[in-house]
Design a protein around this motif. Structure first.
Motif, mmCIF file in Angstrom:
data_model
loop_
_atom_site.group_PDB
_atom_site.id
_atom_site.type_symbol
_atom_site.label_atom_id
_atom_site.label_comp_id
_atom_site.label_asym_id
_atom_site.label_seq_id
_atom_site.Cartn_x
_atom_site.Cartn_y
_atom_site.Cartn_z
ATOM 1 N N ARG A 68 -40.028 -119.926 18.230
ATOM 2 C CA ARG A 68 -39.923 -120.342 19.512
ATOM 3 C C ARG A 68 -41.151 -121.284 19.363
ATOM 4 O O ARG A 68 -42.466 -120.751 19.325
ATOM 5 C CB ARG A 68 -39.916 -119.333 20.413
ATOM 6 C CG ARG A 68 -40.079 -119.656 21.915
ATOM 7 C CD ARG A 68 -40.421 -118.511 22.854
ATOM 8 N NE ARG A 68 -40.323 -118.609 24.199
ATOM 9 C CZ ARG A 68 -41.164 -119.180 24.923
ATOM 10 N NH1 ARG A 68 -42.373 -119.119 24.273
ATOM 11 N NH2 ARG A 68 -40.997 -119.210 26.205
ATOM 12 N N LEU A 69 -41.089 -122.512 20.189
ATOM 13 C CA LEU A 69 -42.311 -123.455 20.409
ATOM 14 C C LEU A 69 -42.263 -123.803 21.782
ATOM 15 O O LEU A 69 -41.195 -124.279 22.285
ATOM 16 C CB LEU A 69 -42.017 -124.584 19.464
ATOM 17 C CG LEU A 69 -41.758 -124.516 18.130
ATOM 18 C CD1 LEU A 69 -41.331 -125.811 17.291
ATOM 19 C CD2 LEU A 69 -42.904 -123.692 17.247
ATOM 20 N N GLU A 70 -43.480 -123.794 22.534
ATOM 21 C CA GLU A 70 -43.603 -124.142 23.703
ATOM 22 C C GLU A 70 -44.704 -124.933 24.132
ATOM 23 O O GLU A 70 -45.848 -125.125 23.432
ATOM 24 C CB GLU A 70 -43.581 -122.814 24.676
ATOM 25 C CG GLU A 70 -43.753 -123.043 26.260
ATOM 26 C CD GLU A 70 -43.951 -121.676 27.074
ATOM 27 O OE1 GLU A 70 -43.628 -121.933 28.164
ATOM 28 O OE2 GLU A 70 -44.048 -120.899 26.522
ATOM 29 N N LEU A 71 -44.480 -126.045 25.194
ATOM 30 C CA LEU A 71 -45.577 -126.786 25.453
ATOM 31 C C LEU A 71 -45.743 -126.689 26.890
ATOM 32 O O LEU A 71 -44.666 -127.027 27.707
ATOM 33 C CB LEU A 71 -45.324 -128.325 25.083
ATOM 34 C CG LEU A 71 -46.483 -129.200 24.987
ATOM 35 C CD1 LEU A 71 -47.955 -128.982 24.183
ATOM 36 C CD2 LEU A 71 -46.063 -130.621 24.755
ATOM 37 N N GLY B 284 -53.048 -129.976 24.123
ATOM 38 C CA GLY B 284 -51.918 -129.623 25.134
ATOM 39 C C GLY B 284 -51.729 -127.935 24.988
ATOM 40 O O GLY B 284 -51.433 -127.469 23.780
ATOM 41 N N ALA B 285 -51.727 -127.457 26.081
ATOM 42 C CA ALA B 285 -51.550 -125.896 26.021
ATOM 43 C C ALA B 285 -50.020 -125.432 25.561
ATOM 44 O O ALA B 285 -49.330 -126.313 26.059
ATOM 45 C CB ALA B 285 -51.839 -125.370 27.352
ATOM 46 N N GLY B 286 -50.072 -124.310 24.840
ATOM 47 C CA GLY B 286 -48.694 -123.985 24.513
ATOM 48 C C GLY B 286 -48.833 -122.950 23.404
ATOM 49 O O GLY B 286 -49.966 -122.321 23.138
ATOM 50 N N SER B 287 -47.610 -122.625 22.751
ATOM 51 C CA SER B 287 -47.454 -121.667 21.733
ATOM 52 C C SER B 287 -46.584 -121.970 20.609
ATOM 53 O O SER B 287 -45.675 -122.687 20.851
ATOM 54 C CB SER B 287 -47.514 -120.323 22.512
ATOM 55 O OG SER B 287 -46.077 -120.332 23.190
ATOM 56 N N ALA B 288 -46.694 -121.282 19.458
ATOM 57 C CA ALA B 288 -45.696 -121.382 18.480
ATOM 58 C C ALA B 288 -45.631 -119.889 17.789
ATOM 59 O O ALA B 288 -46.654 -119.478 17.377
ATOM 60 C CB ALA B 288 -46.263 -122.223 17.341
#
Length: 645
Positions: A67-70, A48-52
């Motif tokens: 900040r955490l994003e999916l 799953g693409a995203g970021s932390a």
């Protein structure tokens, strides 16, 4: 005025707050670090693409948060921290708390339970509801057996979304749990002293709702315990909403600042002219953790006040909505809940006034009975019937128009609500009048009473009673179940019939219903194969029979299945014996007795069944336990088992 009880409660709660001082989390506010927050690992697991990321964008406190994003459905991106061996105890309570905000409900705090060697023993996690503003969360959980240390994961999980975490804490909660009963004692004492009220406890982001039919006046008592001095007024309180079928027409909210002690609130009915169909009392707390705790009580009955009787005769629902704590087995005394004594009292009041509540929902006046025709798909509990009537079915509308082909069965329900709880009810069905004077005779129809049976903590509809006059149960509404078999020679077109109902030989209440017959005839012979489990063992268990159910008593169940184009199947399991008997004769040979099985097969064939299971495990052996077929010694009656080898 501060009462002694309030003072002792304040001292107790102060000691509870002081007991939780050791935070296991390193860099809990994410303020320390260079390129990323010190002591934390930011990354992802799975797909799953995203970021932390470590950001300065609107932290809850200080200068930074995570900040955490999916950006697509997947596993999770997270902030992760593991603790040293020997820092946790097995089967022990711990408190996980912090602050978050999120765009969706994909925000998940998670705690791994690890053994001494780092082996994974299990996990606790829960989903947090979406919140645009910073919002606290606070959970007390129980570690798994064998737990030696933890790994904490703050995740955005499964669904696309963004979440932020800040000001985290992981603490020993033994003292908090130990003192929980003391925290609740003054509140429970208040509830016990006023049994005329229905009491709920609300805390930690939970809410409780009491639904009533109509527009009654309400008298509400409530106590707030352990209120933080700086808590904003919007964080907890009570709300009374008056609703019509479209939504809220009037709403009043009462919020109270710090202060223990009992408070009384009176809510007058909505002004005349507003067509209120239901009233909802909600107790809510948006704070996290056991602070504050609300005890809210609605006066439901009493010998002095007529209004109390109106409330008791209007009760439609009582339910609590605690904030999900994931899979933690730990039960806490301050959790959002309906108090057990209240739950029992509500059930009694609900049963006593069931028909009166339904009559109000149907708009009945005086002592007139009320009734409504509904689809057979609407197989509902008492509370669900009320909810349907208040939102959809209470307005005068044409009765449901059902349709069927010739040789087809169809069903309808008719809800009947006479005053009080009658001892007996009857229902008589007319011929159905169709086009050009044609009829479907009443003999082609059956009227049965839907019986409610206990299932867990509620009563659910299940059996259909045949014999009139019907004796309604003390639980649940009175619902007649109409089953119509359209004759094979019925003319196509619209038919109308009438069901006439009486309670305790009182005045008749009639309701019309309509049926459309299609110009289509289903064949009498069934071609679709089926295998419908209908075991004798089920009947043996239900009726607590010492031996097998007789074939004569089994026939009605077989006939019910075959009349609806189902092929029933029996297997030998549990408390039952094989249909095919195998005997060992005196000369050592085996003989077989098919008489019982032949009766069964003949009944299946006569009913039109087109599927028969021939495997010996169905008729001669125990299907689920895998026993070989028993062999009875003809002379002694002793059993041995056939050896296939």
């Amino acid at each position: 005025m501060v009462t002694p009880a309030a003072l002792s409660l304040s001292l107790l709660l102060g000691s509870l707050a002081a007991a939780q001082t050791t935070n296991m989390i390193r860099n809990p506010g994410f303020e320390e670090g260079a390129d990323q927050p010190a002591e934390w690992h930011l990354g992802m697991e799975g797909r799953g693409a995203g970021s932390a990321t470590w950001v300065t964008d609107n932290p809850r406190s200080g200068k930074r948060c995570v900040r955490l994003e999916l950006t697509e459905p997947g596993d999770y991106w997270m902030a992760q921290q593991r603790y040293a061996a020997g820092t946790a105890l097995p089967d022990h309570p711990y408190r996980v708390s912090g602050w978050y905000r999120s765009t969706t409900s994909a925000c998940h705090p998670c705690l791994y339970f690890l053994g001494r060697d780092g082996s994974f023993l299990g996990a606790w996690e829960t989903a947090l509801p979406a919140s645009e503003e910073w919002k606290p969360f606070d959970f007390v959980i129980q570690s798994k057996a064998g737990t030696d240390h933890f790994e904490l994961q703050l995740r955005v999980q499964s669904a696309p979304g963004v979440c932020w975490f800040d000001d985290m804490a992981l603490e020993d909660a033994a003292e908090l749990v130990r003192r929980g009963d003391e925290l609740m004692a003054p509140l429970l004492k208040t509830a016990e002293a006023q049994p005329e009220h229905l009491w709920v406890v609300v805390s930690n982001g939970g809410r409780a709702e009491i639904d009533l039919v109509g527009n009654p006046a309400l008298s509400v008592a409530w106590v707030v315990a352990d209120t933080p001095g700086d808590a904003p007024l919007r964080d907890y309180g009570i709300r009374v909403e008056r609703l019509d079928r479209a939504g809220v027409v009037d709403s009043k909210v009462v919020r109270r600042p710090a202060g223990a002690g009992r408070h009384l609130e009176t809510f007058a009915p909505a002004p005349a002219g507003r067509r209120v169909t239901r009233t909802r009392l909600t107790a809510f707390s948006d704070n996290a953790g056991p602070r504050p705790v609300l005890l809210v009580g609605l006066r439901a009955d009493g010998v002095r006040a007529r209004a109390d009787g109106e409330v008791a005769a209007s009760l439609a629902g009582l339910v609590s909505f605690p904030l999900s704590k994931g899979d933690s087995p730990l039960s806490l005394p301050w959790e959002t809940q309906v108090l057990p004594a209240t739950r029992a009292r509500f059930a009694v009041l609900r049963d006593q006034h069931c028909n009166d509540v339904l009559r109000k929902a149907l708009g009945a006046t005086g002592d007139a009975p009320a009734a409504v025709v509904a689809s057979a798909w609407r197989n509902l509990t008492s509370e669900q019937w009320t909810d349907w009537l208040l939102t959809q079915g209470g307005e005068p509308t044409p009765s449901p128009l059902t349709a069927a082909a010739r040789n087809e069965y169809l069903s309808l329900q008719v809800l009947f609500a006479p005053p009080g709880r009658p001892a007996a009810v009857t229902a008589e069905l007319s011929d159905l009048r169709g086009p050009n004077g044609t009829t479907i005779p009443a003999s082609a129809c059956r009227v049965r009473l839907l019986e409610y049976v206990p299932f867990g903590d509620q009563w659910l509809p299940d059996p259909l009673l045949e014999e009139q006059p019907f004796k309604p149960s003390e639980h649940g509404p009175i619902v007649f179940w109409l089953t119509i078999r359209v004759p094979g020679n019925a003319k196509p077109g619209s038919y109308r019939g009438t069901l006439t109902m009486r309670a305790d030989n009182g005045p008749p209440t009639a309701r019309d219903f309509a049926l459309r017959v299609w110009d289509l005839t289903l064949p009498t012979e069934t071609h679709l194969q089926s295998s419908f489990w209908l075991f004798r063992a089920q009947l043996n268990r239900y009726f607590e029979l010492a031996g097998d159910v007789s074939m004569e008593d089994y026939y009605p169940y077989i006939d019910l299945a075959t009349s609806h184009r189902l092929s029933p199947v029996d297997v030998v399991e549990g408390p039952t014996q094989p249909m095919v008997k195998v005997y060992r004769e005196s000369d050592g040979s085996l003989s077989y007795d098919f008489a019982y099985w032949d009766q069964y097969l003949d009944r299946l064939k006569a009913g039109g069944a087109n599927t028969i299971h021939l495997g010996f495990t169905h008729w001669m052996a125990h299907y689920f336990c895998g026993d070989n077929p028993p062999i009875l010694d003809r002379k002694s009656g002793k059993a041995s088992y056939l050896d296939y080898e």
